[in-house]
Design a protein around this motif. Structure first.
Motif, PDB file in Angstrom:
ATOM      1  N   ILE A 538      43.759   9.856   8.948  1.00 18.91           N
ATOM      2  CA  ILE A 538      43.672  10.468   9.949  1.00 18.91           C
ATOM      3  C   ILE A 538      43.745   9.930  11.426  1.00 18.91           C
ATOM      4  O   ILE A 538      44.741  10.210  12.204  1.00 18.91           O
ATOM      5  N   ILE A 539      43.006   8.731  11.593  1.00 21.62           N
ATOM      6  CA  ILE A 539      43.187   8.048  12.864  1.00 21.62           C
ATOM      7  C   ILE A 539      44.518   7.157  12.990  1.00 21.62           C
ATOM      8  O   ILE A 539      45.045   7.322  14.073  1.00 21.62           O
ATOM      9  N   ASP A 540      45.148   6.743  11.804  1.00 26.05           N
ATOM     10  CA  ASP A 540      46.433   6.148  11.756  1.00 26.05           C
ATOM     11  C   ASP A 540      47.683   7.167  12.470  1.00 26.05           C
ATOM     12  O   ASP A 540      48.577   6.827  13.302  1.00 26.05           O
ATOM     13  N   THR A 541      47.155   8.342  11.870  1.00 23.63           N
ATOM     14  CA  THR A 541      48.483   9.470  12.329  1.00 23.63           C
ATOM     15  C   THR A 541      48.095   9.675  13.630  1.00 23.63           C
ATOM     16  O   THR A 541      49.199   9.961  14.411  1.00 23.63           O
ATOM     17  N   LEU A 542      46.942   9.767  14.085  1.00 22.06           N
ATOM     18  CA  LEU A 542      46.860  10.199  15.714  1.00 22.06           C
ATOM     19  C   LEU A 542      47.282   9.052  16.473  1.00 22.06           C
ATOM     20  O   LEU A 542      47.863   9.176  17.549  1.00 22.06           O
ATOM     21  N   GLN A 543      46.970   7.771  16.160  1.00 21.79           N
ATOM     22  CA  GLN A 543      47.773   6.671  16.775  1.00 21.79           C
ATOM     23  C   GLN A 543      49.117   6.760  17.039  1.00 21.79           C
ATOM     24  O   GLN A 543      49.726   6.434  17.866  1.00 21.79           O
ATOM     25  N   THR A 544      49.776   7.177  15.722  1.00 27.97           N
ATOM     26  CA  THR A 544      51.165   6.785  15.558  1.00 27.97           C
ATOM     27  C   THR A 544      51.784   8.259  16.366  1.00 27.97           C
ATOM     28  O   THR A 544      52.727   7.825  17.389  1.00 27.97           O
ATOM     29  N   VAL A 545      51.238   9.137  16.633  1.00 32.64           N
ATOM     30  CA  VAL A 545      51.466  10.461  17.350  1.00 32.64           C
ATOM     31  C   VAL A 545      51.557  10.153  18.804  1.00 32.64           C
ATOM     32  O   VAL A 545      52.557  10.311  19.654  1.00 32.64           O
ATOM     33  N   CYS A 546      50.298   9.379  19.145  1.00 36.41           N
ATOM     34  CA  CYS A 546      49.941   9.399  20.688  1.00 36.41           C
ATOM     35  C   CYS A 546      50.923   8.028  21.142  1.00 36.41           C
ATOM     36  O   CYS A 546      51.380   8.323  22.303  1.00 36.41           O
ATOM     37  N   GLU A 547      51.407   7.280  20.178  1.00 35.50           N
ATOM     38  CA  GLU A 547      52.478   5.997  20.624  1.00 35.50           C
ATOM     39  C   GLU A 547      53.614   6.847  20.845  1.00 35.50           C
ATOM     40  O   GLU A 547      54.588   6.433  21.896  1.00 35.50           O
ATOM     41  N   HIS A 548      54.160   7.737  19.962  1.00 34.53           N
ATOM     42  CA  HIS A 548      55.363   8.478  19.979  1.00 34.53           C
ATOM     43  C   HIS A 548      55.528   9.298  21.426  1.00 34.53           C
ATOM     44  O   HIS A 548      56.473   9.490  22.261  1.00 34.53           O
ATOM     45  N   ARG A 549      54.309   9.781  21.765  1.00 36.38           N
ATOM     46  CA  ARG A 549      54.042  10.634  23.022  1.00 36.38           C
ATOM     47  C   ARG A 549      54.055   9.997  24.251  1.00 36.38           C
ATOM     48  O   ARG A 549      53.963  10.409  25.233  1.00 36.38           O
ATOM     49  N   ALA A 550      53.984   8.722  23.968  1.00 33.12           N
ATOM     50  CA  ALA A 550      53.717   7.783  25.264  1.00 33.12           C
ATOM     51  C   ALA A 550      54.996   7.732  25.847  1.00 33.12           C
ATOM     52  O   ALA A 550      54.836   7.278  27.205  1.00 33.12           O
ATOM     53  N   VAL A 551      56.016   7.968  25.619  1.00 30.69           N
ATOM     54  CA  VAL A 551      57.126   7.985  26.218  1.00 30.69           C
ATOM     55  C   VAL A 551      57.121   8.919  27.334  1.00 30.69           C
ATOM     56  O   VAL A 551      58.174   8.956  28.245  1.00 30.69           O
ATOM     57  N   SER A 552      56.258   9.940  27.399  1.00 35.02           N
ATOM     58  CA  SER A 552      56.099  11.043  28.339  1.00 35.02           C
ATOM     59  C   SER A 552      54.869  10.868  29.204  1.00 35.02           C
ATOM     60  O   SER A 552      53.786  10.370  28.631  1.00 35.02           O
ATOM     61  N   LEU A 553      54.784  11.180  30.331  1.00 36.23           N
ATOM     62  CA  LEU A 553      53.862  11.046  31.212  1.00 36.23           C
ATOM     63  C   LEU A 553      53.110  12.596  31.167  1.00 36.23           C
ATOM     64  O   LEU A 553      53.694  13.748  31.112  1.00 36.23           O
ATOM     65  N   LYS A 555      50.474   9.728  29.829  1.00 38.33           N
ATOM     66  CA  LYS A 555      50.458   9.304  28.544  1.00 38.33           C
ATOM     67  C   LYS A 555      48.923   9.538  27.725  1.00 38.33           C
ATOM     68  O   LYS A 555      48.040   9.413  28.465  1.00 38.33           O
ATOM     69  N   PRO A 556      49.027   9.892  26.614  1.00 41.56           N
ATOM     70  CA  PRO A 556      47.817  10.297  25.853  1.00 41.56           C
ATOM     71  C   PRO A 556      46.937   9.037  25.502  1.00 41.56           C
ATOM     72  O   PRO A 556      47.594   7.842  25.306  1.00 41.56           O
ATOM     73  N   THR A 557      45.521   9.214  25.569  1.00 41.05           N
ATOM     74  CA  THR A 557      44.773   8.132  25.128  1.00 41.05           C
ATOM     75  C   THR A 557      43.982   8.522  24.198  1.00 41.05           C
ATOM     76  O   THR A 557      43.525   9.880  23.920  1.00 41.05           O
ATOM     77  N   ASP A 593      52.842  18.766  28.849  1.00 43.52           N
ATOM     78  CA  ASP A 593      53.645  19.777  29.571  1.00 43.52           C
ATOM     79  C   ASP A 593      52.820  20.494  30.833  1.00 43.52           C
ATOM     80  O   ASP A 593      53.614  20.594  31.716  1.00 43.52           O
ATOM     81  N   ALA A 594      51.610  20.907  30.362  1.00 43.76           N
ATOM     82  CA  ALA A 594      50.679  21.599  31.215  1.00 43.76           C
ATOM     83  C   ALA A 594      50.083  20.729  32.474  1.00 43.76           C
ATOM     84  O   ALA A 594      49.379  21.186  32.969  1.00 43.76           O
ATOM     85  N   THR A 595      50.414  19.501  32.225  1.00 41.85           N
ATOM     86  CA  THR A 595      49.371  18.476  32.996  1.00 41.85           C
ATOM     87  C   THR A 595      50.586  17.715  34.003  1.00 41.85           C
ATOM     88  O   THR A 595      51.578  17.216  33.400  1.00 41.85           O
ATOM     89  N   PRO A 596      49.975  17.436  35.133  1.00 42.17           N
ATOM     90  CA  PRO A 596      51.034  16.667  35.992  1.00 42.17           C
ATOM     91  C   PRO A 596      50.818  15.276  35.732  1.00 42.17           C
ATOM     92  O   PRO A 596      50.072  14.742  34.810  1.00 42.17           O
ATOM     93  N   GLN A 597      51.957  14.390  36.039  1.00 39.29           N
ATOM     94  CA  GLN A 597      52.335  13.163  35.511  1.00 39.29           C
ATOM     95  C   GLN A 597      51.011  12.247  35.892  1.00 39.29           C
ATOM     96  O   GLN A 597      50.988  11.323  35.009  1.00 39.29           O
ATOM     97  N   LYS A 598      50.440  12.358  37.068  1.00 40.55           N
ATOM     98  CA  LYS A 598      49.305  11.741  37.237  1.00 40.55           C
ATOM     99  C   LYS A 598      47.870  11.936  36.665  1.00 40.55           C
ATOM    100  O   LYS A 598      46.779  11.540  37.051  1.00 40.55           O
ATOM    101  N   GLY A 599      48.005  13.256  35.848  1.00 35.82           N
ATOM    102  CA  GLY A 599      46.823  13.819  35.268  1.00 35.82           C
ATOM    103  C   GLY A 599      46.466  12.984  33.997  1.00 35.82           C
ATOM    104  O   GLY A 599      46.797  11.884  33.784  1.00 35.82           O
ATOM    105  N   GLU A 600      45.325  13.547  33.316  1.00 33.99           N
ATOM    106  CA  GLU A 600      45.199  12.784  32.140  1.00 33.99           C
ATOM    107  C   GLU A 600      45.303  13.736  30.715  1.00 33.99           C
ATOM    108  O   GLU A 600      44.730  14.898  30.977  1.00 33.99           O
TER     109      GLU A 600
END
Length: 691
Positions: A538-553, A555-557, A593-600
């Motif tokens: 599960i954690i590896d999957t979440l890390q992979t997804v977060c890395e792929h979505r890091a191309v957009s602001l 970035k998920p942590t 998509d629902a969060t500004p680029q400077k959000g979290e």
């Protein structure tokens, strides 16, 4: 001589009556204490009738008769007293000390009568006194039953009380007279058989009325029909035997030959008569007309209709046709259904050579019959003897056809059509009861065929629904692939000379090719492929997804948290890896998509005792509670315009629930949203999440 004949007939008929009552009781299934006692009464009743009959014919003594009568009185007393209780055992049914004392007295009297058959103890006058006491006990029990029964139920037990009251009162008068005169009056004695004959139908009537006896006797038309056939056959053979005997006596030398020829001729007549279908049908009509209030046994008719409709070997149209033909015994029939304002023959019964004439009748009579819901008598219509609410030019009707009736198949919500029926053999003429049964059956069959047609359309609709559902999910997958390729194209402007970007781009293209091939394969097979279950960290999957979505602001942590001493990084889930990544990727993308680029946007993983919880939090625009409840998980409802399909959240919810988990959403307008995905660590049968 007359007394002997009368006594023999009375006791013979009473014995037959008890046997008949026993046979009727065998037709009932429910068991009860009273039903068992009725069996006992039938047994002792037959024994009492036989011993009384044999007293005259075989010159038996009176002791066997008195013993049999004592046993019968005991059985009758038990029936009367047990009917005052709802208990189904004698110990509980007879609780009164008076009842138990009287039963003990009856048993002692019966025992003394049994001993007297072998040893002349006590004198006969004392035994007559005993039977007088039995009659008094029987009258007391009868009075107790009638008086202690609730007024609303007296109609049910009144026949029993009347029959047994007469039976015991007659014996009371008989034995009182015998004690006063010191002799039994012969005519009084032989009348007991006829009193029993009178009481048996009244016992039967109560057994039919009282529901808690469990012996609601039912005499079917088939029993009456076959009994009548046997009676007619027996009468015929008896008359033929008497006539043959007379011929033999009168013929002297040629009498034996005449008798043999007569028996041969009568046998042929007998066989032809009873094998004749018309004779049997006429007999059924006669019995129905003269022995029953209604022409049809509707419970039986509906059960047979239901049985025909449940037959899976025939088509629904054939079953519907047989259901209409069977009650009336029509030799030919067909069923036509209205399709596009035209009546099309769907089923036929022995009418293959009459379809052309049937089509002519349908073209002239089907529409008026359906429109006015009118059963048309074709011969009466041609002769002018039937008045109809519509005009028909009878000269245009065909003449060479076997059909007599046009029965509309219609109801307010059902299929519309007509039956063409030949002349019914179950009745000599069609009356209001036949027409009502035809209408009732046709309405039921109309609904039945309407359900069949609806199921057919529903099956087609489900096929289209399945295809549309599959297409929606495949298009959603294609959109994700396109988004990946567009992202590569967008970043290539800045990073095309970066070796790591090139490697990552080739890896992404390879993944996109695999997903496109999978989509094409599912389209070619017209179905979604089954999930490929595998062990997913599960954690590896979440890390992979977060890395792929890091191309957009923004970035998920990813954050790890555990309430136990064990690390969450080792836990695995048995599921489809690609679909799990898509689900989390969609939820994280929605948060971005629902969060500004400077959000979290934060993804938190936490292991709890029963669930592995993944929380996706953002501080974006948020959602209202009404939107969450009515629109968030509704398929094909999107707030992204043409950019979205509206099935991502719906697919996530369905997927998580299929795993035995659930999703909770907390959101506040202007403050942000938190999606919490609960994945069960175990289910009822096996471990879902394991180390």
């Amino acid at each position: 001589m007359v007394n002997i004949l009368v006594s023999n007939l009375g006791f013979a008929f009473s014995g037959i009556g008890f046997v008949f009552l026993f046979l009727l009781l065998l037709t009932t299934k429910k068991q009860s204490l009273q039903k068992k006692l009725l069996y006992l009464i039938c047994f002792f009743g037959v024994v009492w009738s036989l011993t009384s009959y044999s007293q005259f014919t075989a010159q038996w003594g009176i002791a066997p008769v008195l013993l049999a009568e004592s046993c019968l009185n005991i059985a009758l007393f038990l029936l009367l007293t047990s009917s005052l209780s709802n208990h189904q055992t004698l110990n509980r049914a007879i609780t009164s000390s008076i009842q138990r004392g009287l039963l003990a007295a009856l048993l002692i009297m019966a025992s003394l009568a049994a001993i007297r058959m072998f040893s002349p103890i006590l004198n006969l006058k004392l035994f007559l006194l005993f039977h007088l006491g039995q009659a008094i006990i029987g009258l007391w029990a009868t009075e107790q039953l009638y008086r202690r029964t609730h007024r609303s139920e007296t109609w049910a037990i009144k026949p029993l009380c009347l029959g047994l009251g007469v039976f015991f009162a007659y014996h009371f008068a008989l034995y009182s007279d015998a004690l006063l005169t010191s002799s039994i009056e012969r005519g009084f004695w032989v009348g007991r058989g006829w009193i029993a004959v009178l009481a048996i139908p009244l016992i039967l009537l109560t057994a039919r009325r009282v529901s808690n006896w469990g012996s609601r006797v039912y005499v079917s038309r088939e029993v009456i029909y076959h009994s009548t056939l046997l009676l007619v056959a027996g009468g015929y053979l008896l008359i033929m035997a008497i006539a043959g005997y007379y011929l033999k006596i009168q013929g002297q030398a040629w009498g034996s030959l005449a008798q043999s020829l007569f028996f041969a001729l009568s046998g042929i007549v007998f066989a032809s008569l009873f094998l004749s279908e018309s004779f049997r049908n006429n007999l059924k009509v006669f019995i129905t007309k003269h022995f029953f209030a209604n022409k049809y046994e509707y419970r039986v008719e509906w059960m047979k209709v239901a049985e025909l409709l449940d037959n899976q070997d025939n088509s629904p149209y054939d079953s519907a046709l047989q259901a209409m033909v069977r009650p009336f015994g029509c030799e030919q029939a067909l069923l036509a259904i209205q399709e596009n304002n035209k009546f099309k023959i769907k089923a036929d019964y022995q009418t293959a050579d009459n379809h052309s004439e049937a089509q002519q009748l349908l073209s002239h009579l089907a529409n008026p019959a359906v429109e006015h819901q009118w059963i048309i008598d074709i011969p009466q219509l041609k002769s002018g003897g039937e008045k109809t609410p519509f005009e028909i030019n009878t000269l245009e009707l065909p003449t060479n056809h076997p059909f007599y009736y046009v029965v509309p198949l219609t109801c307010s919500t059902g299929v519309k059509g007509v039956y063409l029926l030949s002349r019914p053999t179950s009745t000599d003429r069609l009356n209001w009861e036949d027409r009502d049964l035809m209408r009732a059956i046709s309405m039921q069959l109309s609904v039945y065929l309407n359900v069949y047609h609806t199921n057919q359309k529903l099956a087609e609709s489900r096929q289209f629904d399945t295809f549309n559902r599959m297409s929606a999910f495949l298009v959603h997958d294609l959109k994700n692939v396109i988004a990946q390729l567009q992202l590569i194209n967008k970043n290539a402007v800045k990073h095309r000379h970066n070796p790591e970007f090139v490697d990552d781009a080739f890896e992404t293209v390879e993944s996109a090719v695999g997903r496109l091939n999978k989509v094409l394969h599912q389209l070619n097979n017209k179905r979604l492929e089954k999930q490929q279950t595998q062990s997913v960290n599960i954690i590896d999957t979440l890390q992979t997804v977060c890395e792929h979505r890091a191309v957009s602001l923004p970035k998920p942590t990813l954050q790890f948290n555990s309430t136990s001493n064990e690390s969450v990084t080792y836990y695995h889930l048995s599921t489809d890896a690609d679909r799990l990544r898509n689900i989390f990727g969609h939820l994280i993308q929605n948060a971005q998509d629902a969060t500004p680029q400077k959000g979290e946007v934060t993804v938190k993983a936490e292991l709890k005792p029963d669930y592995f919880v993944i929380a996706i939090e953002d501080n974006g625009t948020g959602m209202s509670q009404d939107f969450i409840e009515s629109r968030l998980f509704k398929p094909f409802d999107t707030t992204k315009g043409n950019a979205g399909m509206g099935i991502g959240a719906y697919d996530a919810k369905q997927f998580i629930e299929d795993l035995g988990g659930y999703i909770e959403v907390d959101s506040t307008l202007g403050k942000g949203t938190r999606f919490q995905v609960y994945l069960p660590t175990i289910n009822e049968n096996q471990t879902v999440i394991e180390k």
